[in-house]
Design a protein around this motif. Sequence first.
Motif, PDB file in Angstrom:
ATOM      1  N   GLY A   1       0.828  -1.189   0.000  1.00 41.46           N
ATOM      2  CA  GLY A   1       0.000   0.000   0.000  1.00 41.46           C
ATOM      3  C   GLY A   1       0.867   1.246   0.000  1.00 41.46           C
ATOM      4  N   PHE A   2       0.351   2.338   0.519  1.00 43.64           N
ATOM      5  CA  PHE A   2       1.126   3.570   0.637  1.00 43.64           C
ATOM      6  C   PHE A   2       2.067   3.459   1.838  1.00 43.64           C
ATOM      7  CE2 PHE A   2      -2.630   5.192  -1.662  1.00 43.64           C
ATOM      8  CZ  PHE A   2      -1.970   5.780  -2.735  1.00 43.64           C
ATOM      9  N   PHE A   3       3.260   3.996   1.675  1.00 42.47           N
ATOM     10  CA  PHE A   3       4.231   4.005   2.765  1.00 42.47           C
ATOM     11  C   PHE A   3       3.717   4.904   3.887  1.00 42.47           C
ATOM     12  CE2 PHE A   3       8.723   2.692   3.387  1.00 42.47           C
ATOM     13  CZ  PHE A   3       8.899   3.187   4.668  1.00 42.47           C
ATOM     14  N   ARG A   4       3.739   4.383   5.119  1.00 47.47           N
ATOM     15  CA  ARG A   4       3.396   5.194   6.284  1.00 47.47           C
ATOM     16  C   ARG A   4       4.688   5.824   6.798  1.00 47.47           C
ATOM     17  NH1 ARG A   4      -0.929   2.859   3.886  1.00 47.47           N
ATOM     18  NH2 ARG A   4      -2.799   2.957   5.207  1.00 47.47           N
ATOM     19  N   TYR A   5       4.994   7.034   6.301  1.00 42.78           N
ATOM     20  CA  TYR A   5       6.207   7.730   6.719  1.00 42.78           C
ATOM     21  C   TYR A   5       6.064   8.170   8.176  1.00 42.78           C
ATOM     22  CZ  TYR A   5       6.916   7.865   1.688  1.00 42.78           C
ATOM     23  OH  TYR A   5       7.051   7.504   0.374  1.00 42.78           O
ATOM     24  N   PRO A   6       7.178   8.326   8.896  1.00 42.65           N
ATOM     25  CA  PRO A   6       7.083   8.768  10.296  1.00 42.65           C
ATOM     26  C   PRO A   6       6.259  10.041  10.460  1.00 42.65           C
ATOM     27  CG  PRO A   6       9.306   8.059   9.807  1.00 42.65           C
ATOM     28  CD  PRO A   6       8.564   8.040   8.500  1.00 42.65           C
ATOM     29  N   SER A   7       6.349  10.958   9.497  1.00 43.42           N
ATOM     30  CA  SER A   7       5.567  12.198   9.603  1.00 43.42           C
ATOM     31  C   SER A   7       4.075  11.924   9.528  1.00 43.42           C
ATOM     32  CB  SER A   7       5.986  13.166   8.483  1.00 43.42           C
ATOM     33  OG  SER A   7       5.811  12.555   7.208  1.00 43.42           O
ATOM     34  N   SER A   8       3.655  10.939   8.681  1.00 46.25           N
ATOM     35  CA  SER A   8       2.229  10.624   8.585  1.00 46.25           C
ATOM     36  C   SER A   8       1.760   9.799   9.778  1.00 46.25           C
ATOM     37  CB  SER A   8       1.933   9.882   7.281  1.00 46.25           C
ATOM     38  OG  SER A   8       2.605   8.639   7.243  1.00 46.25           O
ATOM     39  N   VAL A   9       2.653   8.998  10.380  1.00 45.87           N
ATOM     40  CA  VAL A   9       2.293   8.262  11.588  1.00 45.87           C
ATOM     41  C   VAL A   9       1.985   9.235  12.723  1.00 45.87           C
ATOM     42  CG1 VAL A   9       3.155   6.693  13.368  1.00 45.87           C
ATOM     43  CG2 VAL A   9       3.562   6.185  10.948  1.00 45.87           C
ATOM     44  N   THR A  10       2.756  10.300  12.801  1.00 47.53           N
ATOM     45  CA  THR A  10       2.547  11.289  13.859  1.00 47.53           C
ATOM     46  C   THR A  10       1.134  11.857  13.816  1.00 47.53           C
ATOM     47  OG1 THR A  10       4.891  11.879  13.844  1.00 47.53           O
ATOM     48  CG2 THR A  10       3.377  13.472  14.817  1.00 47.53           C
ATOM     49  N   SER A  11       0.648  12.107  12.592  1.00 44.99           N
ATOM     50  CA  SER A  11      -0.695  12.684  12.469  1.00 44.99           C
ATOM     51  C   SER A  11      -1.773  11.620  12.462  1.00 44.99           C
ATOM     52  CB  SER A  11      -0.779  13.522  11.188  1.00 44.99           C
ATOM     53  OG  SER A  11      -0.484  12.716  10.049  1.00 44.99           O
ATOM     54  N   GLY A  12      -1.513  10.453  11.902  1.00 43.13           N
ATOM     55  CA  GLY A  12      -2.544   9.429  11.757  1.00 43.13           C
ATOM     56  C   GLY A  12      -2.784   8.613  12.997  1.00 43.13           C
ATOM     57  N   ALA A  13      -1.741   8.384  13.803  1.00 41.86           N
ATOM     58  CA  ALA A  13      -1.877   7.537  14.987  1.00 41.86           C
ATOM     59  C   ALA A  13      -2.346   8.309  16.210  1.00 41.86           C
ATOM     60  CB  ALA A  13      -0.560   6.832  15.279  1.00 41.86           C
ATOM     61  N   GLY A  14      -2.396   9.624  16.113  1.00 41.07           N
ATOM     62  CA  GLY A  14      -2.890  10.427  17.235  1.00 41.07           C
ATOM     63  C   GLY A  14      -2.077  10.226  18.487  1.00 41.07           C
ATOM     64  N   ILE A  15      -2.758   9.934  19.596  1.00 43.97           N
ATOM     65  CA  ILE A  15      -2.082   9.801  20.890  1.00 43.97           C
ATOM     66  C   ILE A  15      -1.227   8.546  20.971  1.00 43.97           C
ATOM     67  CG2 ILE A  15      -3.907  11.107  22.046  1.00 43.97           C
ATOM     68  CD1 ILE A  15      -5.035   8.452  23.070  1.00 43.97           C
ATOM     69  N   TYR A  16      -1.350   7.644  19.971  1.00 41.71           N
ATOM     70  CA  TYR A  16      -0.583   6.401  20.012  1.00 41.71           C
ATOM     71  C   TYR A  16       0.653   6.440  19.113  1.00 41.71           C
ATOM     72  CZ  TYR A  16      -4.957   4.774  22.063  1.00 41.71           C
ATOM     73  OH  TYR A  16      -6.067   4.638  22.857  1.00 41.71           O
ATOM     74  N   ALA A  17       1.015   7.606  18.605  1.00 43.61           N
ATOM     75  CA  ALA A  17       2.141   7.714  17.690  1.00 43.61           C
ATOM     76  C   ALA A  17       3.428   7.188  18.300  1.00 43.61           C
ATOM     77  CB  ALA A  17       2.309   9.161  17.236  1.00 43.61           C
ATOM     78  N   ASP A  18       3.712   7.565  19.547  1.00 47.70           N
ATOM     79  CA  ASP A  18       4.954   7.111  20.185  1.00 47.70           C
ATOM     80  C   ASP A  18       4.982   5.597  20.321  1.00 47.70           C
ATOM     81  OD1 ASP A  18       5.849   9.688  20.380  1.00 47.70           O
ATOM     82  OD2 ASP A  18       5.155   9.983  22.446  1.00 47.70           O
ATOM     83  N   LYS A  19       3.834   4.990  20.594  1.00 43.08           N
ATOM     84  CA  LYS A  19       3.781   3.534  20.711  1.00 43.08           C
ATOM     85  C   LYS A  19       4.017   2.866  19.354  1.00 43.08           C
ATOM     86  CE  LYS A  19       0.721   3.434  24.741  1.00 43.08           C
ATOM     87  NZ  LYS A  19       1.718   2.793  25.631  1.00 43.08           N
ATOM     88  N   VAL A  20       3.506   3.495  18.290  1.00 41.40           N
ATOM     89  CA  VAL A  20       3.745   2.944  16.949  1.00 41.40           C
ATOM     90  C   VAL A  20       5.235   2.974  16.626  1.00 41.40           C
ATOM     91  CG1 VAL A  20       3.274   3.212  14.488  1.00 41.40           C
ATOM     92  CG2 VAL A  20       1.445   3.591  16.134  1.00 41.40           C
ATOM     93  N   PHE A  21       5.929   4.038  17.066  1.00 38.58           N
ATOM     94  CA  PHE A  21       7.364   4.157  16.768  1.00 38.58           C
ATOM     95  C   PHE A  21       8.190   3.104  17.495  1.00 38.58           C
ATOM     96  CE2 PHE A  21       6.453   8.793  15.698  1.00 38.58           C
ATOM     97  CZ  PHE A  21       6.508   8.549  14.329  1.00 38.58           C
ATOM     98  N   THR A  22       7.638   2.505  18.547  1.00 40.49           N
ATOM     99  CA  THR A  22       8.351   1.391  19.179  1.00 40.49           C
ATOM    100  C   THR A  22       8.365   0.165  18.274  1.00 40.49           C
ATOM    101  OG1 THR A  22       6.352   0.602  20.305  1.00 40.49           O
ATOM    102  CG2 THR A  22       7.705   2.234  21.464  1.00 40.49           C
ATOM    103  N   LEU A  23       7.344   0.056  17.425  1.00 40.92           N
ATOM    104  CA  LEU A  23       7.303  -1.031  16.441  1.00 40.92           C
ATOM    105  C   LEU A  23       8.018  -0.650  15.149  1.00 40.92           C
ATOM    106  CD1 LEU A  23       3.587  -2.272  16.690  1.00 40.92           C
ATOM    107  CD2 LEU A  23       5.616  -3.478  17.473  1.00 40.92           C
ATOM    108  N   TYR A  24       7.747   0.553  14.672  1.00 33.80           N
ATOM    109  CA  TYR A  24       8.272   1.012  13.380  1.00 33.80           C
ATOM    110  C   TYR A  24       8.891   2.406  13.574  1.00 33.80           C
ATOM    111  CZ  TYR A  24       4.980  -2.589  11.754  1.00 33.80           C
ATOM    112  OH  TYR A  24       4.290  -3.763  11.561  1.00 33.80           O
ATOM    113  N   PRO A  25      10.127   2.487  14.028  1.00 35.91           N
ATOM    114  CA  PRO A  25      10.735   3.803  14.295  1.00 35.91           C
ATOM    115  C   PRO A  25      10.894   4.651  13.038  1.00 35.91           C
ATOM    116  CG  PRO A  25      12.357   2.054  14.498  1.00 35.91           C
ATOM    117  CD  PRO A  25      11.039   1.382  14.400  1.00 35.91           C
ATOM    118  N   ASN A  26      10.939   4.029  11.867  1.00 33.54           N
ATOM    119  CA  ASN A  26      11.104   4.765  10.610  1.00 33.54           C
ATOM    120  C   ASN A  26       9.891   4.601   9.697  1.00 33.54           C
ATOM    121  OD1 ASN A  26      13.954   5.704  10.979  1.00 33.54           O
ATOM    122  ND2 ASN A  26      14.317   3.490  11.104  1.00 33.54           N
ATOM    123  N   GLY A  27       8.733   4.386  10.317  1.00 31.09           N
ATOM    124  CA  GLY A  27       7.537   4.167   9.528  1.00 31.09           C
ATOM    125  C   GLY A  27       7.496   2.753   8.978  1.00 31.09           C
TER     126      GLY A  27
END
Length: 606
Positions: free
Chosen positions: A406-432
Amino acid sequence: MNMLHLILSKVKQSLSPLACLLAAIFLSITLLAQQPIRGKVSDAATGAALARATIITKPGKTATLSTDDGSFTINLDASAKNIVVSYTGYETRTIAINPGTAYYSIVLQPVQRETVVTVIGSRNPSRTNVQSPVPVDIIPVAAMAKQLAQTDVQQLLSYTAPSFQSARQAVADGTDHIDPAQLRGLGSDQLLVLINGKRRHQAALVNVNGTVNRGQAGTDLGAIPVEAIERIEVLRDGAAAQYGSDAIAGVINIVLKKTVQQLSGNISAGENSTRYNKDYALSKLGMTGAGNKHVQDGGNFLAGLNYGFSLNHNGFINLTGNYSLRDKTNRSGTYTGPLYANINGANRDDSILAARGLSRNNFDMRIGNSRMSSAAFMLNAAYALSRQWQLQLVAGYSSKQGEAAGFFRYPSSVTSGAGIYADKVFTLYPNGFLPLIKSHIKDISFSAGINGALGKWKASLSNTFGVNHFDFNIANSVNYTQFATGNNVPTKFDAGGLQFLQNTINLDFTRHFTILQGLHIAQGAEFRVDQYSQRAGEEASYRNYNTASGAASGAQVFAGFVPDYARQHARHNIALYADLEQDLSSHWLIQAALRFENYSDFGSTL
């Protein structure tokens, strides 16, 4: 010739006998070269004149064309020994020049064109592709597959069949895995596909993204092994009155092999390798971090085997096995947007990439062919039950495993798309992350029929069954909202699946009458059941665990099917048809067809 004798008599008075003989030969050749020869070119079968036939002297360079009545006149070169006569659609003839002949009556034999009795376009069993009143293309797949080195039916038809188009899609969910096909620019669901003259079921997938034939479901031609096919007939004309409402664009009939005691196979492989510089586009934007890139992708492998058995001269069984592998391709450019969220209001992508030992190559999307492996099996059989009745069987099975991105989830888009869970997503995918759709497509088909004679009528009764399964599995993904339940969240999901089932019963009668040059009548009935269903995905694939989080719910790239829509839908269709063909003469034919259909869900059509 009187002039020649006069000249020779004068020469005799002054030359020796030998010199006189040489002079006579020279003058005869000279006069022959100056005198033209005439003739007529005509058809050997009918005697009709052939206008614009080409006549050339050999050796020599003199040429001419025959006139409207087939006649010609040509001057001969001194060195000419033959004349060569040719005409389109006829065999070329070479005729020796006889000095004593001034007129040549030349007849040409028509070229014996290969004719094939076609199943589509006409229900007259003796009608060939040359005699068909509608355009039917005959594609000898067994020969073309080896020349074109294509591993699936869609791509082979795209190279050989006029008006047929099948384009592979990218970043289009399920459509990456089943190529939508169309004829004459019309929709996939307006193209009828037959196998040995029997209706082929459609795929379970409905194209819902912005792709070719959006909102339509077509037939998965990729489930049919190429090695099993003898030829493909393509009717490039609307045939709804003959075959039904799904034949508006035309009909494709796939004729399977009937060979016995003959082993045939095909193995092919290939791969693309390219190296190019990606820095150019970035340098225009003042960016770095791409460099040279070596692309080695698009590998293809195909292995197919076909063999037939004879059943004591009363029938045959023809079997085909096929395995193919199509590796992914990627033709994406370099992403030039922001990779990471701004720091103190400024973009720090270059410094972050350098610190993490990355380049922009690590953030490429995947735009190109999906990866697909396929194993398929096909059986074609027939057996004589008596002198008048025959049993016919066709069965097929196909299993395909696909992978598309699909579309690449870049770290910048994770920050906006994951909302309050962005930091937790970065524990799985630090570079998107680049989420993947992995499909499992299974296709099963079976057709059985008997045909024979009932008095002066030919009769046929058949039942054709087919089912297509399309299951979605998501990998390298995450449901952002699932972090509300804790930190142990999955990265793989069963997103559910689709199924389409079709069963068709046909009863047909045909008869030939000796009226004028022949009247052929066909009539029959069809009863068809269509069934579509969805299977819900696992809960984590679709659920929003915290509606107040501001995060996107469901598995990223493809949220699973929800239970509310995981239902079964069915309809049935009853059709009656009549088909007439009257040969008024050897040159004139009148064809008429009438078909009535009644659908249980939206009514009737005529």
